[in-house]
Structure formats: structure tokens, C-alpha cells
Design an enzyme around this catalytic site. Structure first.
Site, mmCIF file in Angstrom:
data_model
loop_
_atom_site.group_PDB
_atom_site.id
_atom_site.type_symbol
_atom_site.label_atom_id
_atom_site.label_comp_id
_atom_site.label_asym_id
_atom_site.label_seq_id
_atom_site.Cartn_x
_atom_site.Cartn_y
_atom_site.Cartn_z
ATOM 1 N N ASP A 75 0.850 -1.197 0.000
ATOM 2 C CA ASP A 75 0.000 0.000 0.000
ATOM 3 C C ASP A 75 0.880 1.240 0.000
ATOM 4 O O ASP A 75 2.038 1.207 0.412
ATOM 5 C CB ASP A 75 -0.917 0.006 1.245
ATOM 6 C CG ASP A 75 -2.189 0.802 1.045
ATOM 7 O OD1 ASP A 75 -3.272 0.189 0.913
ATOM 8 O OD2 ASP A 75 -2.109 2.053 1.004
ATOM 9 N N ASP B 230 3.710 2.402 -4.320
ATOM 10 C CA ASP B 230 2.619 3.030 -5.079
ATOM 11 C C ASP B 230 2.467 2.229 -6.368
ATOM 12 O O ASP B 230 3.459 2.027 -7.086
ATOM 13 C CB ASP B 230 3.031 4.487 -5.371
ATOM 14 C CG ASP B 230 1.922 5.277 -6.044
ATOM 15 O OD1 ASP B 230 1.190 4.712 -6.886
ATOM 16 O OD2 ASP B 230 1.809 6.486 -5.743
ATOM 17 N N VAL B 231 1.262 1.782 -6.671
ATOM 18 C CA VAL B 231 1.090 0.926 -7.862
ATOM 19 C C VAL B 231 1.355 1.675 -9.167
ATOM 20 O O VAL B 231 1.449 1.056 -10.218
ATOM 21 C CB VAL B 231 -0.309 0.254 -7.920
ATOM 22 C CG1 VAL B 231 -0.507 -0.699 -6.762
ATOM 23 C CG2 VAL B 231 -1.434 1.281 -8.014
ATOM 24 N N TYR C 209 -12.957 6.905 -13.644
ATOM 25 C CA TYR C 209 -13.070 5.722 -12.772
ATOM 26 C C TYR C 209 -13.758 4.579 -13.514
ATOM 27 O O TYR C 209 -13.280 3.445 -13.521
ATOM 28 C CB TYR C 209 -13.853 6.086 -11.503
ATOM 29 C CG TYR C 209 -14.031 4.932 -10.537
ATOM 30 C CD1 TYR C 209 -13.014 4.562 -9.664
ATOM 31 C CD2 TYR C 209 -15.218 4.200 -10.494
ATOM 32 C CE1 TYR C 209 -13.175 3.505 -8.778
ATOM 33 C CE2 TYR C 209 -15.388 3.142 -9.613
ATOM 34 C CZ TYR C 209 -14.352 2.806 -8.755
ATOM 35 O OH TYR C 209 -14.515 1.753 -7.883
ATOM 36 N N LYS D 136 -12.249 0.979 -14.758
ATOM 37 C CA LYS D 136 -12.770 -0.301 -14.270
ATOM 38 C C LYS D 136 -13.251 -1.178 -15.431
ATOM 39 O O LYS D 136 -13.056 -2.396 -15.411
ATOM 40 C CB LYS D 136 -13.902 -0.065 -13.266
ATOM 41 C CG LYS D 136 -13.442 0.557 -11.954
ATOM 42 C CD LYS D 136 -12.470 -0.371 -11.232
ATOM 43 C CE LYS D 136 -12.143 0.124 -9.832
ATOM 44 N NZ LYS D 136 -11.139 -0.731 -9.183
HETATM 45 N N1 LIG Z 1 -16.026 0.231 -1.606
HETATM 46 C C1 LIG Z 1 -16.785 0.045 -2.658
HETATM 47 O O1 LIG Z 1 -18.014 0.215 -2.596
HETATM 48 C C2 LIG Z 1 -16.177 -0.374 -3.970
HETATM 49 C C3 LIG Z 1 -17.043 -0.624 -5.035
HETATM 50 C C4 LIG Z 1 -16.509 -1.035 -6.247
HETATM 51 C C5 LIG Z 1 -15.147 -1.191 -6.397
HETATM 52 N N2 LIG Z 1 -14.317 -0.931 -5.350
HETATM 53 C C6 LIG Z 1 -12.875 -1.106 -5.568
HETATM 54 O O2 LIG Z 1 -12.317 -1.821 -4.492
HETATM 55 C C7 LIG Z 1 -10.901 -1.544 -4.438
HETATM 56 C C8 LIG Z 1 -10.519 -1.309 -2.991
HETATM 57 O O3 LIG Z 1 -11.133 -0.118 -2.553
HETATM 58 P P1 LIG Z 1 -11.781 0.030 -1.093
HETATM 59 O O4 LIG Z 1 -13.231 0.268 -1.288
HETATM 60 O O5 LIG Z 1 -11.314 -1.054 -0.234
HETATM 61 O O6 LIG Z 1 -11.155 1.450 -0.674
HETATM 62 P P2 LIG Z 1 -10.147 1.892 0.496
HETATM 63 O O7 LIG Z 1 -9.886 3.321 0.207
HETATM 64 O O8 LIG Z 1 -10.720 1.512 1.821
HETATM 65 O O9 LIG Z 1 -8.833 1.032 0.221
HETATM 66 C C9 LIG Z 1 -8.022 1.279 -0.894
HETATM 67 C C10 LIG Z 1 -6.563 1.146 -0.492
HETATM 68 O O10 LIG Z 1 -5.772 1.356 -1.676
HETATM 69 C C11 LIG Z 1 -4.662 2.155 -1.323
HETATM 70 N N3 LIG Z 1 -4.151 2.870 -2.491
HETATM 71 C C12 LIG Z 1 -4.687 3.949 -3.117
HETATM 72 N N4 LIG Z 1 -3.902 4.351 -4.103
HETATM 73 C C13 LIG Z 1 -2.835 3.532 -4.112
HETATM 74 C C14 LIG Z 1 -1.664 3.447 -4.905
HETATM 75 N N5 LIG Z 1 -1.438 4.341 -5.879
HETATM 76 N N6 LIG Z 1 -0.777 2.465 -4.656
HETATM 77 C C15 LIG Z 1 -0.989 1.579 -3.641
HETATM 78 N N7 LIG Z 1 -2.068 1.610 -2.860
HETATM 79 C C16 LIG Z 1 -2.984 2.569 -3.091
HETATM 80 C C17 LIG Z 1 -5.206 3.114 -0.264
HETATM 81 O O11 LIG Z 1 -4.154 3.688 0.502
HETATM 82 C C18 LIG Z 1 -6.133 2.195 0.528
HETATM 83 O O12 LIG Z 1 -5.435 1.585 1.601
HETATM 84 C C19 LIG Z 1 -10.677 -0.352 -5.359
HETATM 85 O O13 LIG Z 1 -10.118 -0.795 -6.581
HETATM 86 C C20 LIG Z 1 -12.080 0.179 -5.589
HETATM 87 O O14 LIG Z 1 -12.198 0.865 -6.813
HETATM 88 C C21 LIG Z 1 -14.800 -0.533 -4.137
#
Ligand SMILES: NC(=O)c1ccc[n+]([C@@H]2O[C@H](COP(=O)([O-])OP(=O)(O)OC[C@H]3O[C@@H](n4cnc5c(N)ncnc54)[C@H](O)[C@@H]3O)[C@@H](O)[C@H]2O)c1
Length: 276
Positions: free
Chosen positions: A42, A68-69, A178, A182
């Protein structure tokens, strides 16, 4: 046939991007709780060290790497180090993602379309667009590429991409960065699945609906937002990270060996359905 042994991930080497929070953390937790060795990757060093320490206190085999990805050399290094530590890489969750909020088209599922200021498209900056694509799409490419490098020679692997129900269901899906990222990630996942199928490597996606995580600044924690969203969800409840754990374990385990190139929609209460 003993079906439960098909879910055995004991000793598996696992990496999870975006592993310090939300869904990525849930993926890491469930794999580690079932005996896998997990590296959480992360960009948020503070959350990463807090969560890693918490899981280690619970006796789980979890380590962390700050990367960072969007920085592919650093990401490669983090994944290579994890694979070297374990002597294997079995599972990679390409999960890190950000939601920068409503884009220039006000795309939304159901209900009224949020009002977007006139000229929002013209003012949408390259910087914002490129950042979202860089994390949510290019980061998945780089994670899958690094994982394949370790998995192909061993003839086994599970790559699991987090996409989004929004890219399938939300009006304006081709509009915002976004949703474009996706949808692109889903296409990429299918292409990689075809490429790697002959090597015992499956590549699938989990497409969450609405889950309570820290995404987008944490608006999902607001009970009013949850109540409003729940109306559009058949089981009238939002998703919690724990809800996604059984699916993550299944897709990461030998049990899913026949399933590749699929996007599994998990809609916070809807349950499971296979998209397209
Ligand atoms: N929560 C939802 O409702 C939802 C719905 C659809 C898709 N998603 C997808 O689920 C995935 C996880 O998101 P989440 O909901 O757990 O959010 P979150 O914000 O709780 O967790 C995301 C994590 O990714 C890390 N991150 C962000 N940018 C980064 C980078 N450049 N390099 C490395 N790490 C990075 C953040 O620090 C965080 O810890 C994402 O791809 C998001 O698009 C979430």
C-alpha cells in the site's frame, strides 16, 4: 471427494495491493487466517504498519511493503521481494484503487442524476484523469505482469482483480475516468485469463457494488448515504468487507481451477452473480 481440502491455501504466497484498508485488507485477512503468507502492499505507510502489526499480534503470517502501484519499478521490487521471501507466489490481488468522486458527467446508478456544473467536462483536468487511470487501470496491468512472471514458471497461480459493479451498471460508464478504468480492467482481466489459462493460472475479477470502506474519502461510513443506497439494493443493505471474504478465499484457492476470465458481481446484499 473432500471438498473443503480444495479450499486449502496453507503456505500460499500472497500479495495484495491496496492491502491496508477496506476490501484489500479483507482479502489479506481471510487468506492469512487460512494459513497463507501475505504481503500487504500500500501507499499509505501509517495504515499499513498499523494493520500489519494488528494481524501479526493475532498470530497471522503477514508482512508489508510500502509501494505506489503507479511506480512500476517499486511495485515490481515489492512483488519480487514477497515472492523471494516465500519462495513462491500463488495469489495476487490487483486491488488498489481510488474513487475521485463524481466525474464530469454525474454518472450514478438509479435515482436522480446528480447535478453537474455546466462546463465540468471542459474543466476536467488531465492530471485528475491520468491519476485515476494510472492507479485503477495501469496499476492492475503492472501487478498482473509482475505476478505472471513468478507464476508462469511454476504452473500455478490466481490473479484476482477488483473491478466495480459501477462499470457495468452505471449510466455514463464510458464517461468518467473511474468507470473507464474499471471497464478497461475487466477487458484486460479477460485477455490475461486467455493468455495464462494454459499455465494453470486463473484470472478473475470481483466487481463489488457498494461496500463500506474508506474509498472516496470515506463517504460510505455515513449512515444517511448507506440508507439511501440500500433502497437500490435488493436485500436492502450495504456490503461490509467481511462479506467479500468467502468469495476471495474461493477464487484464491485450488477450488476455483475451472473458473477464469470471469467477473463476479457482489452487490453488498445482492449476493453473487456472474456478469456477462
Ligand atoms: N467500496 C466500494 O463500494 C467499492 C465498489 C466497487 C469497487 N471498489 C474497488 O475496491 C478496491 C478497494 O477499494 P476500497 O473500497 O477497499 O477502498 P479503500 O480506500 O478503503 O482502500 C483502498 C486502499 O488502496 C490504497 N491505495 C490507493 N492508491 C494507491 C496506490 N497508488 N498504490 C498503492 N495503494 C494505493 C489506499 O491507501 C487504501 O489503503 C478499489 O479498486 C475500488 O475501486 C470498491
Amino acid at each position: 471427494m473432500n471438498v473443503s481440502s480444495r479450499f486449502d491455501v496453507t503456505g500460499f504466497g500472497v500479495i495484495v495491493t491496496g492491502g491496508a484498508s477496506g476490501l484489500g485488507l479483507a482479502y489479506g485477512e481471510v487468506l492469512a487466517a487460512h494459513g497463507a503468507r501475505v504481503t500487504l502492499i500500500d501507499v499509505d505507510a501509517g495504515a499499513l504498519s498499523d494493520q500489519t502489526a494488528r494481524l501479526q499480534r493475532e498470530g497471522l503470517d503477514v508482512r508489508s511493503a510500502v509501494a505506489d502501484v503507479t511506480e512500476h519499478v517499486a511495485l515490481d521490487r515489492a512483488i519480487d521481494e514477497a515472492a523471494a521471501t516465500y519462495g513462491r507466489l500463488d495469489v495476487a490481488f490487483a486491488n488498489a484503487g481510488i474513487d475521485p468522486g463524481v466525474g464530469p458527467f454525474g454518472a450514478w446508478a438509479g435515482g436522480a442524476r446528480p447535478r453537474v456544473e455546466e462546463g465540468a467536462l471542459e474543466r476536467y483536468s488531465d492530471e485528475r484523469w491520468n491519476r485515476v487511470i494510472d492507479i485503477n487501470l495501469n496499476g492492475i496491468f503492472a501487478t498482473a505482469r509482475a505476478a505472471a512472471r513468478h507464476m508462469r514458471p511454476r504452473g500455478f497461480g490466481r490473479i484476482i482483480v477488483t473491478t466495480s459493479l459501477a462499470a457495468t451498471m452505471v449510466e455514463g460508464a464510458i464517461g468518467s475516468a473511474y468507470l473507464a478504468a474499471k471497464a478497461g480492467a475487466r477487458h484486460f482481466m479477460r485477455a490475461v485469463a486467455l493468455e495464462l489459462a494454459a499455465y494453470g493460472i486463473t484470472v478473475n475479477a470481483i466487481a463489488p457494488g457498494f461496500f463500506v470502506t474508506n474509498i472516496g474519502g470515506g463517504h460510505a461510513h455515513d449512515p444517511d448515504v448507506q440508507a439511501a443506497i440500500s433502497k437500490d439494493i435488493p436485500m436492502h443493505r450495504v456490503g461490509r468487507p467481511d462479506d467479500i471474504k468467502a468469495l476471495a478465499l474461493f477464487l484464491a484457492s485450488p477450488a476455483s481451477e475451472y473458473i477464469t476470465g470471469q467477473e463476479v458481481v457482489i452487490d453488498g446484499g445482492w449476493g453473487l452473480g456472474i456478469a456477462d
